[in-house]
Design an enzyme around this catalytic site. Structure first.
Site, PDB file in Angstrom:
ATOM      1  N   ASP A   1      -2.679  -7.041  -5.487  1.00 34.33           N
ATOM      2  CA  ASP A   1      -3.763  -6.912  -4.511  1.00 34.33           C
ATOM      3  C   ASP A   1      -3.397  -7.839  -3.350  1.00 34.33           C
ATOM      4  O   ASP A   1      -3.426  -9.066  -3.496  1.00 34.33           O
ATOM      5  CB  ASP A   1      -5.082  -7.337  -5.177  1.00 34.33           C
ATOM      6  CG  ASP A   1      -6.260  -7.274  -4.216  1.00 34.33           C
ATOM      7  OD1 ASP A   1      -6.026  -7.210  -2.993  1.00 34.33           O
ATOM      8  OD2 ASP A   1      -7.406  -7.306  -4.699  1.00 34.33           O
TER       9      ASP A   1
ATOM     10  N   TYR B   1     -13.619  -2.417  11.190  1.00 34.10           N
ATOM     11  CA  TYR B   1     -12.242  -1.914  11.068  1.00 34.10           C
ATOM     12  C   TYR B   1     -11.497  -2.102  12.393  1.00 34.10           C
ATOM     13  O   TYR B   1     -10.358  -2.584  12.421  1.00 34.10           O
ATOM     14  CB  TYR B   1     -12.287  -0.437  10.667  1.00 34.10           C
ATOM     15  CG  TYR B   1     -10.938   0.237  10.541  1.00 34.10           C
ATOM     16  CD1 TYR B   1     -10.195   0.155   9.352  1.00 34.10           C
ATOM     17  CD2 TYR B   1     -10.402   0.972  11.594  1.00 34.10           C
ATOM     18  CE1 TYR B   1      -8.963   0.787   9.238  1.00 34.10           C
ATOM     19  CE2 TYR B   1      -9.172   1.600  11.487  1.00 34.10           C
ATOM     20  CZ  TYR B   1      -8.461   1.507  10.303  1.00 34.10           C
ATOM     21  OH  TYR B   1      -7.237   2.138  10.187  1.00 34.10           O
TER      22      TYR B   1
ATOM     23  N   GLY C   1       0.830  -1.221   0.000  1.00 32.86           N
ATOM     24  CA  GLY C   1       0.000   0.000   0.000  1.00 32.86           C
ATOM     25  C   GLY C   1       0.856   1.258   0.000  1.00 32.86           C
ATOM     26  O   GLY C   1       0.609   2.187   0.766  1.00 32.86           O
ATOM     27  N   ALA C   2       1.855   1.285  -0.911  1.00 35.59           N
ATOM     28  CA  ALA C   2       2.815   2.398  -0.886  1.00 35.59           C
ATOM     29  C   ALA C   2       2.520   3.469  -1.932  1.00 35.59           C
ATOM     30  O   ALA C   2       3.323   4.366  -2.133  1.00 35.59           O
ATOM     31  CB  ALA C   2       4.227   1.852  -1.071  1.00 35.59           C
ATOM     32  N   SER C   3       1.373   3.387  -2.589  1.00 31.62           N
ATOM     33  CA  SER C   3       1.084   4.397  -3.624  1.00 31.62           C
ATOM     34  C   SER C   3       0.627   5.723  -3.023  1.00 31.62           C
ATOM     35  O   SER C   3       0.769   6.772  -3.636  1.00 31.62           O
ATOM     36  CB  SER C   3       0.010   3.868  -4.579  1.00 31.62           C
ATOM     37  OG  SER C   3      -1.118   3.410  -3.855  1.00 31.62           O
ATOM     38  N   ARG C   4       0.067   5.657  -1.809  1.00 21.56           N
ATOM     39  CA  ARG C   4      -0.518   6.866  -1.213  1.00 21.56           C
ATOM     40  C   ARG C   4      -0.274   6.880   0.300  1.00 21.56           C
ATOM     41  O   ARG C   4       0.085   5.851   0.888  1.00 21.56           O
ATOM     42  CB  ARG C   4      -2.028   6.916  -1.472  1.00 21.56           C
ATOM     43  CG  ARG C   4      -2.389   6.997  -2.939  1.00 21.56           C
ATOM     44  CD  ARG C   4      -3.889   7.096  -3.188  1.00 21.56           C
ATOM     45  NE  ARG C   4      -4.596   5.851  -2.953  1.00 21.56           N
ATOM     46  CZ  ARG C   4      -5.497   5.672  -1.988  1.00 21.56           C
ATOM     47  NH1 ARG C   4      -5.815   6.659  -1.177  1.00 21.56           N
ATOM     48  NH2 ARG C   4      -6.106   4.508  -1.834  1.00 21.56           N
TER      49      ARG C   4
ATOM     50  N   SER D   1      -3.828   0.396  14.254  1.00 20.50           N
ATOM     51  CA  SER D   1      -4.569   1.650  14.419  1.00 20.50           C
ATOM     52  C   SER D   1      -4.903   1.835  15.893  1.00 20.50           C
ATOM     53  O   SER D   1      -5.041   0.845  16.640  1.00 20.50           O
ATOM     54  CB  SER D   1      -5.878   1.600  13.628  1.00 20.50           C
ATOM     55  OG  SER D   1      -6.748   2.648  14.035  1.00 20.50           O
TER      56      SER D   1
ATOM     57  N   ALA E   1     -12.066  -4.251  14.753  1.00 22.03           N
ATOM     58  CA  ALA E   1     -11.812  -5.681  14.976  1.00 22.03           C
ATOM     59  C   ALA E   1     -10.641  -6.157  14.113  1.00 22.03           C
ATOM     60  O   ALA E   1      -9.811  -6.953  14.568  1.00 22.03           O
ATOM     61  CB  ALA E   1     -13.070  -6.490  14.664  1.00 22.03           C
TER      62      ALA E   1
END
Ligand code: NAP
Length: 243
Positions: free
Chosen positions: A61, A153, A10-13, A140, A155
């Site tokens: 993905d 989220y 997930g390094a695009s943003r 998180s 959980a």
């Protein structure tokens, strides 16, 4: 810092982009994973290359094992080892508890929790052979504190915390360190729908009275990559929001 081979999912943003950028600038060989945001990933690559920093971008993905395997095969065939895995990719879909459908639940679990399980499984077999490795999961604040209207989220992130601690116990003797970072409120696309008014309310609950930036998380990742004696920890970076 000695050059390490690093995969950041997930390094695009957002947070992942900042982590990939910082670790690449530090001289590491970074594979920056993206899924849908091809243009943003190319922009990251171009920006770094203009500064003389190399980085690979790889579409995958992370909620699908066959795609994860291709990314891991790419890293191994190019560089022969993987020293660091940052499981950062994640999605959110805030909803009232009674509105959460089975599809919503499965979507969040697949993208936030299964992705980390599956990517870790595919990478850790090489770390075992290397007898070293560092895995950093992006959790998180909601994983420990819970977030209202974000049960699925929360959980999934509590699951990340359990995964982190259990893995740290199982793989400590193999010299593989597994930690999580639990960000508080960070300015990214994920929080783009928060209004100025709501941010002001959030800031009132944060002792440092400010919202975090992706670089606040990236700096901690860099520290964990360099460290030798931290494992099984959930490091909270949230301006003191959750104590
Ligand atoms: P963001 O700006 O929305 O970026 C999410 C990133 O994850 C994108 O690069 C996206 O890639 C990638 N991604 C999502 N699903 C993926 C999949 N199936 N396969 C591969 N990549 C996938 O989010 P962010 O705020 O940077 O969040 C990063 C991490 O921090 C997440 O795990 C999130 O839960 C956690 N976090 C964020 C906050 C916050 O306040 N922002 C707070 C606590 C925790 P594409 O666009 O290329 O698909």
């Amino acid at each position: 810092m000695e050059q390490k081979v690093v995969i950041v999912t997930g390094a695009s943003r957002g947070i992942g982009r900042e982590i990939a950028s910082l670790l690449a600038k530090e001289g590491n060989r970074v594979i920056a994973n993206y899924n849908q945001s091809f243009e943003a990933a190319c922009q990251l690559k171009n920006e770094l290359e203009e500064m003389g920093t190399q980085i690979d971008i790889f579409k995958c993905d992370v909620s699908k094992r066959e795609e994860v395997c291709k990314m891991v095969d790419f890293a191994m065939s190019q560089y022969g080892r993987i020293d660091v895995l940052v499981n950062n990719a994640g999605v959110d879909n805030e909803k009232m508890f009674l509105d959460i459908t089975d599809d919503d639940w499965n979507y969040i679990m697949q993208n936030n929790l299964y992705s980390a399980f599956c990517t870790t499984q595919e990478v850790i077999k090489y770390m075992l052979k290397q007898k070293s490795g560092c895995i950093i999961n992006i959790s998180s604040i909601y994983g420990t504190a819970g977030g209202s209207c974000d049960v699925h989220y929360s959980a999934s992130k509590a699951g990340i915390n359990g995964l982190t601690k259990a893995l740290a116990k199982e793989f400590g003797l193999s010299n593989i360190r597994i930690n999580a970072i639990a960000p508080g409120a960070i300015l990214t696309d994920m929080t783009a729908n928060v209004t100025e008014e709501d941010w002001e309310e959030v800031k009132k609950e944060i002792p440092l009275a400010k919202i975090g930036m992706p670089k606040d998380i990236a700096k901690c990742v860099k520290w964990l990559v360099e460290d030798d004696y931290t494992t099984g920890q959930i490091i909270e970076i949230n301006g003191g929001w959750n104590m």
